[in-house]
Write an enzyme that holds these catalytic residues in place. Sequence first.
Site, PDB file in Angstrom:
ATOM      1  N   GLY A  12      -0.996 -10.480   7.869  1.00 52.01           N
ATOM      2  CA  GLY A  12      -0.281 -11.491   8.548  1.00 52.01           C
ATOM      3  C   GLY A  12      -1.390 -12.160   9.341  1.00 52.01           C
ATOM      4  N   ASP A  76      -2.554  -7.732  -0.916  1.00 50.83           N
ATOM      5  CA  ASP A  76      -3.613  -7.521  -1.964  1.00 50.83           C
ATOM      6  C   ASP A  76      -4.563  -6.092  -1.491  1.00 50.83           C
ATOM      7  OD1 ASP A  76      -3.571  -9.686  -3.969  1.00 50.83           O
ATOM      8  OD2 ASP A  76      -3.480 -10.850  -1.944  1.00 50.83           O
ATOM      9  N   ARG A  80      -3.769  -0.229  -4.465  1.00 49.73           N
ATOM     10  CA  ARG A  80      -2.341  -0.371  -4.864  1.00 49.73           C
ATOM     11  C   ARG A  80      -2.270  -1.953  -5.477  1.00 49.73           C
ATOM     12  NH1 ARG A  80       2.827  -1.357  -3.139  1.00 49.73           N
ATOM     13  NH2 ARG A  80       4.454  -0.368  -4.039  1.00 49.73           N
ATOM     14  N   ASP A 118      -2.379  -2.557  11.251  1.00 47.75           N
ATOM     15  CA  ASP A 118      -2.470  -1.151  10.570  1.00 47.75           C
ATOM     16  C   ASP A 118      -2.453  -1.090   9.042  1.00 47.75           C
ATOM     17  OD1 ASP A 118       1.075   0.297  10.390  1.00 47.75           O
ATOM     18  OD2 ASP A 118       0.312  -2.010  10.249  1.00 47.75           O
ATOM     19  N   GLY A 119      -1.866  -2.127   8.270  1.00 46.14           N
ATOM     20  CA  GLY A 119      -2.034  -2.236   7.061  1.00 46.14           C
ATOM     21  C   GLY A 119      -3.355  -2.163   6.505  1.00 46.14           C
ATOM     22  N   THR A 140      -2.975  -8.315  15.487  1.00 45.81           N
ATOM     23  CA  THR A 140      -1.505  -8.374  15.123  1.00 45.81           C
ATOM     24  C   THR A 140      -0.736  -9.199  16.277  1.00 45.81           C
ATOM     25  OG1 THR A 140       0.400  -7.723  14.584  1.00 45.81           O
ATOM     26  CG2 THR A 140      -1.113  -6.175  15.552  1.00 45.81           C
ATOM     27  N   ILE A 141      -0.091  -9.914  16.108  1.00 43.80           N
ATOM     28  CA  ILE A 141       0.896 -10.693  17.161  1.00 43.80           C
ATOM     29  C   ILE A 141       1.706  -9.737  17.453  1.00 43.80           C
ATOM     30  CG2 ILE A 141       0.497 -13.117  16.440  1.00 43.80           C
ATOM     31  CD1 ILE A 141       3.626 -12.842  15.505  1.00 43.80           C
ATOM     32  N   ASP A 142       2.014  -8.457  16.804  1.00 40.32           N
ATOM     33  CA  ASP A 142       3.067  -7.279  17.118  1.00 40.32           C
ATOM     34  C   ASP A 142       2.558  -6.710  18.400  1.00 40.32           C
ATOM     35  OD1 ASP A 142       4.430  -8.669  15.109  1.00 40.32           O
ATOM     36  OD2 ASP A 142       3.873  -7.104  13.881  1.00 40.32           O
ATOM     37  N   ASP A 144       1.018  -3.912  18.180  1.00 44.20           N
ATOM     38  CA  ASP A 144       1.513  -2.508  17.816  1.00 44.20           C
ATOM     39  C   ASP A 144       0.498  -1.160  17.482  1.00 44.20           C
ATOM     40  OD1 ASP A 144       1.331  -3.554  15.261  1.00 44.20           O
ATOM     41  OD2 ASP A 144       3.267  -3.201  14.501  1.00 44.20           O
ATOM     42  N   GLY A 185       7.871  -9.150  15.891  1.00 35.88           N
ATOM     43  CA  GLY A 185       7.331  -7.708  16.159  1.00 35.88           C
ATOM     44  C   GLY A 185       7.442  -6.318  15.435  1.00 35.88           C
ATOM     45  N   ARG A 186       8.115  -6.731  14.124  1.00 36.09           N
ATOM     46  CA  ARG A 186       8.401  -5.473  13.364  1.00 36.09           C
ATOM     47  C   ARG A 186       9.007  -4.469  14.130  1.00 36.09           C
ATOM     48  NH1 ARG A 186       3.859  -3.229   9.727  1.00 36.09           N
ATOM     49  NH2 ARG A 186       2.955  -2.593  11.641  1.00 36.09           N
ATOM     50  N   GLU A 237      13.033  -8.802  16.236  1.00 32.05           N
ATOM     51  CA  GLU A 237      13.422  -8.806  15.039  1.00 32.05           C
ATOM     52  C   GLU A 237      14.081  -7.292  14.352  1.00 32.05           C
ATOM     53  OE1 GLU A 237      10.493 -10.132  12.199  1.00 32.05           O
ATOM     54  OE2 GLU A 237       9.212  -8.598  12.666  1.00 32.05           O
ATOM     55  N   ARG A 281      24.527 -19.680  20.207  1.00 29.43           N
ATOM     56  CA  ARG A 281      23.712 -20.238  19.094  1.00 29.43           C
ATOM     57  C   ARG A 281      22.435 -19.464  19.155  1.00 29.43           C
ATOM     58  NH1 ARG A 281      27.562 -23.165  18.430  1.00 29.43           N
ATOM     59  NH2 ARG A 281      27.475 -25.440  18.406  1.00 29.43           N
ATOM     60  N   HIS A 287       7.641 -17.853  11.997  1.00 31.88           N
ATOM     61  CA  HIS A 287       6.327 -17.979  11.996  1.00 31.88           C
ATOM     62  C   HIS A 287       5.450 -19.039  12.789  1.00 31.88           C
ATOM     63  CE1 HIS A 287       7.224 -15.859   8.103  1.00 31.88           C
ATOM     64  NE2 HIS A 287       5.951 -15.311   8.109  1.00 31.88           N
ATOM     65  N   ARG A 290       3.127 -17.371  14.817  1.00 31.58           N
ATOM     66  CA  ARG A 290       1.702 -16.918  14.247  1.00 31.58           C
ATOM     67  C   ARG A 290       0.738 -18.273  14.203  1.00 31.58           C
ATOM     68  NH1 ARG A 290       3.218 -13.012   9.834  1.00 31.58           N
ATOM     69  NH2 ARG A 290       2.074 -14.446   8.400  1.00 31.58           N
TER      70      ARG A 290
HETATM   71  O1  F6P Z   1       3.122  -8.388  11.548  1.00 32.93           O
HETATM   72  C1  F6P Z   1       3.002  -9.643  11.876  1.00 32.93           C
HETATM   73  C2  F6P Z   1       4.456 -10.333  11.471  1.00 32.93           C
HETATM   74  O2  F6P Z   1       4.478 -11.468  11.857  1.00 32.93           O
HETATM   75  C3  F6P Z   1       5.728  -9.465  11.986  1.00 32.93           C
HETATM   76  O3  F6P Z   1       5.747  -9.576  13.328  1.00 32.93           O
HETATM   77  C4  F6P Z   1       6.662 -10.032  10.960  1.00 32.93           C
HETATM   78  O4  F6P Z   1       7.501  -9.046  10.785  1.00 32.93           O
HETATM   79  C5  F6P Z   1       5.888  -9.841   9.596  1.00 32.93           C
HETATM   80  O5  F6P Z   1       4.466 -10.069   9.993  1.00 32.93           O
HETATM   81  C6  F6P Z   1       6.239 -11.188   8.701  1.00 32.93           C
HETATM   82  O6  F6P Z   1       5.661 -11.296   7.706  1.00 32.93           O
HETATM   83  P1  F6P Z   1       5.387 -12.241   6.572  1.00 32.93           P
HETATM   84  O7  F6P Z   1       4.404 -13.422   6.891  1.00 32.93           O
HETATM   85  O8  F6P Z   1       5.040 -11.501   5.295  1.00 32.93           O
HETATM   86  O9  F6P Z   1       6.732 -13.097   6.222  1.00 32.93           O
END
Ligand code: F6P
Length: 367
Positions: A12, A76, A80, A118-119, A140-142, A144, A185-186, A237, A281, A287, A290
């Site tokens: 991402g 990609d 795999r 990490d991926g 990563t914005i997360d 983590d 944030g996964r 999330e 609400r 996104h 991001r």
């Molecule tokens: O790892 C970054 C992230 O934005 C996560 O916070 C989120 O869960 C995921 O990617 C969303 O992925 P996609 O862009 O495939 O919707």
Amino acid sequence: MINRVAILTGGGDAPGLNGVIRGVARAAENIYHAQVFGFMDGFKGLIENKYMVLDRANTSGILHRGGTILGTSNRDNPFRYPMGRDEEGRIIFGDVSDQAINNLNRLGIQALIVIGGDGSLHIAKQLSEKGVNVVGVPKTIDNDLDATDQTFGFDTAINTVMEALDRLHTTAESHHRIMVVEVMGRYAGWIALHSGIAGGADVILIPEIPYDISEIAKKIRQRSRMGKHFSLVTVAEGAVEKEGEMVVAAHIEESTDPVRLGGVGQVVADKLHKFMGLESRTTVLGHLQRGGSPTAMDRILTTRLGVKAMEVATKGPWNHMVSLQGSEIVVVPIDKAIDSLKRVNPDSEIVRAAKAVGICMGDRYDE
Ligand code: F6P
């Protein structure tokens, strides 16, 4: 002597990717007199041999731009790779890593800089096991990833959420509503925790601390007694109710991480409405977190990471990741970064500080 290096952005996107690309390209030209090839759309470009040669001209004017001039993909994986579908419509995966490595060899590339979470860094490590000289850059914005104090993109994301919370604050107050804001944030609560503190949230729910609606209700009632008939709830999330499960929005089979979380914000809003009878609400920032211009912090961090990555690409140690530790950019083995996810420690100083200023973290709340 190393004078041909490649770079790609995987997974991402995150604000600051262009800052790393620019840092690498400029250091290559100014210091190492090396050529830099940028593969397009992450590992897809490496597999399909699609690239651009990066120079001063095409990396100029990009520092302030979000996204990545190279494009990215989180689907990609050369180990795999989706090759087609079987008769039942299931995706067939194959290992095309040799093809990717042949492309590097044909271009005479001696080191590959992988900017990713990490991926992508897992894939980088697998390539290094097949003999590729790899350098990782933590993105990563997360926030983590382990073995670095902070990933780039995180600071911009939390500023975006903070601004949203500021805006929701005023409308929440006018309408006497509970505003639930779902953030990314996964499996880690860094974005929710940091942006929630910065944005003055009353409740912050993170995956590391399972929540109890009755405890959140205590906080909201306490605010009402003080004449504050509105509340801001920031929900990661990946937040989970006690004895509950994460709310999954979708499975994307060909993705490096197939699970897409999403929907917990509405779940929390509905529960609060039912439990308290108050109007709630939900806003899902998605996104938006991001996108946009990187903050000053992310521009500086990415410039430093890019310059360091280029140094490591030419001199080693390869199969390491550049990393922020304290105020220094250092190198750490890629293994260390991907061994385990960096998650929020529920007993850490920052969580205690949040609780000390009256934020309900979803667990026991003392009125
Ligand atoms: O790892 C970054 C992230 O934005 C996560 O916070 C989120 O869960 C995921 O990617 C969303 O992925 P996609 O862009 O495939 O919707």
